[in-house]
Scaffold this motif. Sequence first.
Motif, PDB file in Angstrom:
ATOM      1  N   LEU A   9       0.841  -1.136   0.084  1.00  0.00           N
ATOM      2  CA  LEU A   9       0.178   0.084   0.072  1.00  0.00           C
ATOM      3  C   LEU A   9       0.785   1.215  -0.181  1.00  0.00           C
ATOM      4  CD1 LEU A   9      -2.627   1.326   0.396  1.00  0.00           C
ATOM      5  CD2 LEU A   9      -2.514   1.031   2.566  1.00  0.00           C
ATOM      6  N   LEU A  10       0.398   2.037  -1.241  1.00  0.00           N
ATOM      7  CA  LEU A  10       1.557   3.295  -1.205  1.00  0.00           C
ATOM      8  C   LEU A  10       0.867   4.547  -0.295  1.00  0.00           C
ATOM      9  CD1 LEU A  10       2.527   3.040  -5.103  1.00  0.00           C
ATOM     10  CD2 LEU A  10       4.126   2.590  -3.024  1.00  0.00           C
ATOM     11  N   PRO A  11       1.963   5.478   0.043  1.00  0.00           N
ATOM     12  CA  PRO A  11       1.348   6.385   0.979  1.00  0.00           C
ATOM     13  C   PRO A  11       0.653   7.765   0.276  1.00  0.00           C
ATOM     14  CG  PRO A  11       3.649   6.750   0.590  1.00  0.00           C
ATOM     15  CD  PRO A  11       3.360   5.168  -0.142  1.00  0.00           C
ATOM     16  N   TRP A  12       0.371   7.407  -0.827  1.00  0.00           N
ATOM     17  CA  TRP A  12      -0.576   8.511  -1.509  1.00  0.00           C
ATOM     18  C   TRP A  12      -1.555   7.679  -2.371  1.00  0.00           C
ATOM     19  CZ3 TRP A  12       4.599   7.405  -2.774  1.00  0.00           C
ATOM     20  CH2 TRP A  12       4.787   6.614  -3.795  1.00  0.00           C
ATOM     21  N   SER A  13      -2.756   8.559  -2.900  1.00  0.00           N
ATOM     22  CA  SER A  13      -3.774   8.064  -3.351  1.00  0.00           C
ATOM     23  C   SER A  13      -3.752   8.186  -4.860  1.00  0.00           C
ATOM     24  CB  SER A  13      -5.164   8.729  -2.849  1.00  0.00           C
ATOM     25  OG  SER A  13      -5.220   8.227  -1.441  1.00  0.00           O
ATOM     26  N   GLY A  14      -4.694   7.648  -5.567  1.00  0.00           N
ATOM     27  CA  GLY A  14      -4.907   7.799  -7.213  1.00  0.00           C
ATOM     28  C   GLY A  14      -5.529   9.303  -7.010  1.00  0.00           C
ATOM     29  N   LYS A  18      -8.636   6.533  -4.708  1.00  0.00           N
ATOM     30  CA  LYS A  18      -8.569   5.421  -4.510  1.00  0.00           C
ATOM     31  C   LYS A  18      -7.071   4.799  -3.984  1.00  0.00           C
ATOM     32  CE  LYS A  18     -12.406   3.613  -7.130  1.00  0.00           C
ATOM     33  NZ  LYS A  18     -12.838   2.720  -8.230  1.00  0.00           N
ATOM     34  N   PRO A  19      -6.920   3.910  -3.108  1.00  0.00           N
ATOM     35  CA  PRO A  19      -5.429   3.744  -2.700  1.00  0.00           C
ATOM     36  C   PRO A  19      -4.616   3.190  -3.934  1.00  0.00           C
ATOM     37  CG  PRO A  19      -7.369   2.158  -1.595  1.00  0.00           C
ATOM     38  CD  PRO A  19      -7.832   2.959  -2.629  1.00  0.00           C
ATOM     39  N   CYS A  20      -3.420   3.243  -3.829  1.00  0.00           N
ATOM     40  CA  CYS A  20      -2.451   2.926  -4.816  1.00  0.00           C
ATOM     41  C   CYS A  20      -1.668   1.702  -4.295  1.00  0.00           C
ATOM     42  CB  CYS A  20      -1.626   4.136  -5.382  1.00  0.00           C
ATOM     43  SG  CYS A  20      -2.486   5.401  -6.292  1.00  0.00           S
ATOM     44  N   PHE A  21      -1.296   0.716  -4.922  1.00  0.00           N
ATOM     45  CA  PHE A  21      -0.305  -0.213  -4.542  1.00  0.00           C
ATOM     46  C   PHE A  21       0.797  -0.421  -5.463  1.00  0.00           C
ATOM     47  CE2 PHE A  21      -4.707  -1.277  -3.022  1.00  0.00           C
ATOM     48  CZ  PHE A  21      -4.461  -1.486  -1.758  1.00  0.00           C
ATOM     49  N   LEU A  22       1.760  -1.293  -4.867  1.00  0.00           N
ATOM     50  CA  LEU A  22       3.048  -1.555  -5.577  1.00  0.00           C
ATOM     51  C   LEU A  22       3.485  -2.886  -5.642  1.00  0.00           C
ATOM     52  CD1 LEU A  22       5.559  -0.512  -7.298  1.00  0.00           C
ATOM     53  CD2 LEU A  22       6.626  -0.162  -4.982  1.00  0.00           C
ATOM     54  N   LEU A  31      10.335   3.265  -6.836  1.00  0.00           N
ATOM     55  CA  LEU A  31       9.125   3.619  -6.206  1.00  0.00           C
ATOM     56  C   LEU A  31       9.049   3.224  -4.848  1.00  0.00           C
ATOM     57  CD1 LEU A  31       6.440   2.854  -9.140  1.00  0.00           C
ATOM     58  CD2 LEU A  31       6.853   4.882  -7.891  1.00  0.00           C
ATOM     59  N   SER A  32       9.706   2.001  -4.389  1.00  0.00           N
ATOM     60  CA  SER A  32       9.770   1.641  -3.043  1.00  0.00           C
ATOM     61  C   SER A  32      10.677   2.779  -2.271  1.00  0.00           C
ATOM     62  CB  SER A  32      10.581   0.338  -3.058  1.00  0.00           C
ATOM     63  OG  SER A  32       9.740  -0.768  -3.532  1.00  0.00           O
ATOM     64  N   ARG A  33      11.601   3.155  -2.660  1.00  0.00           N
ATOM     65  CA  ARG A  33      12.228   4.191  -2.137  1.00  0.00           C
ATOM     66  C   ARG A  33      11.725   5.679  -1.947  1.00  0.00           C
ATOM     67  NH1 ARG A  33      16.283   3.160  -5.450  1.00  0.00           N
ATOM     68  NH2 ARG A  33      16.441   5.264  -6.558  1.00  0.00           N
ATOM     69  N   LEU A  34      10.854   5.985  -2.921  1.00  0.00           N
ATOM     70  CA  LEU A  34       9.751   7.064  -3.058  1.00  0.00           C
ATOM     71  C   LEU A  34       8.753   7.028  -2.018  1.00  0.00           C
ATOM     72  CD1 LEU A  34       9.245   9.730  -4.103  1.00  0.00           C
ATOM     73  CD2 LEU A  34       7.896   8.508  -6.040  1.00  0.00           C
ATOM     74  N   ALA A  35       8.289   5.713  -1.712  1.00  0.00           N
ATOM     75  CA  ALA A  35       7.274   5.456  -0.903  1.00  0.00           C
ATOM     76  C   ALA A  35       7.877   5.791   0.623  1.00  0.00           C
ATOM     77  CB  ALA A  35       6.470   4.130  -1.114  1.00  0.00           C
ATOM     78  N   ASP A  36       9.249   4.941   0.713  1.00  0.00           N
ATOM     79  CA  ASP A  36       9.660   5.089   1.948  1.00  0.00           C
ATOM     80  C   ASP A  36       9.961   6.643   2.525  1.00  0.00           C
ATOM     81  OD1 ASP A  36       9.754   2.417   2.216  1.00  0.00           O
ATOM     82  OD2 ASP A  36      11.844   2.301   1.453  1.00  0.00           O
ATOM     83  N   ARG A  88       3.157  -0.722   6.492  1.00  0.00           N
ATOM     84  CA  ARG A  88       4.085  -1.182   7.116  1.00  0.00           C
ATOM     85  C   ARG A  88       3.702  -2.597   7.957  1.00  0.00           C
ATOM     86  NH1 ARG A  88       7.757   3.840   9.472  1.00  0.00           N
ATOM     87  NH2 ARG A  88       8.075   4.727   7.578  1.00  0.00           N
ATOM     88  N   GLY A  89       2.582  -2.457   8.493  1.00  0.00           N
ATOM     89  CA  GLY A  89       1.981  -3.740   9.196  1.00  0.00           C
ATOM     90  C   GLY A  89       1.802  -5.050   8.166  1.00  0.00           C
ATOM     91  N   HIS A  90       1.573  -4.740   6.947  1.00  0.00           N
ATOM     92  CA  HIS A  90       1.492  -5.818   5.968  1.00  0.00           C
ATOM     93  C   HIS A  90       2.657  -6.232   5.591  1.00  0.00           C
ATOM     94  CE1 HIS A  90      -3.199  -5.888   5.276  1.00  0.00           C
ATOM     95  NE2 HIS A  90      -2.849  -4.632   5.414  1.00  0.00           N
TER      96      HIS A  90
END
Length: 115
Positions: A9-14, A18-22, A31-36, A88-90
């Motif tokens: 689950l990414l920390p921004w919405s579309g 709606k939620p965005c996923f990677l 994208l992982s580093r950007l999300a972090d 993070r929990g997931h």
Amino acid sequence: MTRDNELRLLPWSGTDGKPCFLSTDDANGHLSRLADNTEAIQLSLAAELLDHTSGVLGNTEAAPEELRALAHDLAESLRDTLRVAESRGHRLPLPRLEAHGNETEGTTLPAAAFG
């Protein structure tokens, strides 16, 4: 055992809210580093907002408009923080289950681990 096959689950919405996923196996990808980094910024802003909140609530002459704006900002920050926590929990490793007779038990933590 980890949850490597799950979407992050990414920390921004579309654009539609709606939620965005990677989906990636590379935790160090762009994208992982950007999300972090985005999560770190969101959590830092939440901490700053919390400090600001103490000041506003301590001001007995705060205008209603200021309190409404603060409530709006707190709600937005809480939404972001909950999304970070969910994401993070997931991504936490699943507890290893060990068989003891006919029962299975998860990992146990001492009470002190919970404060």
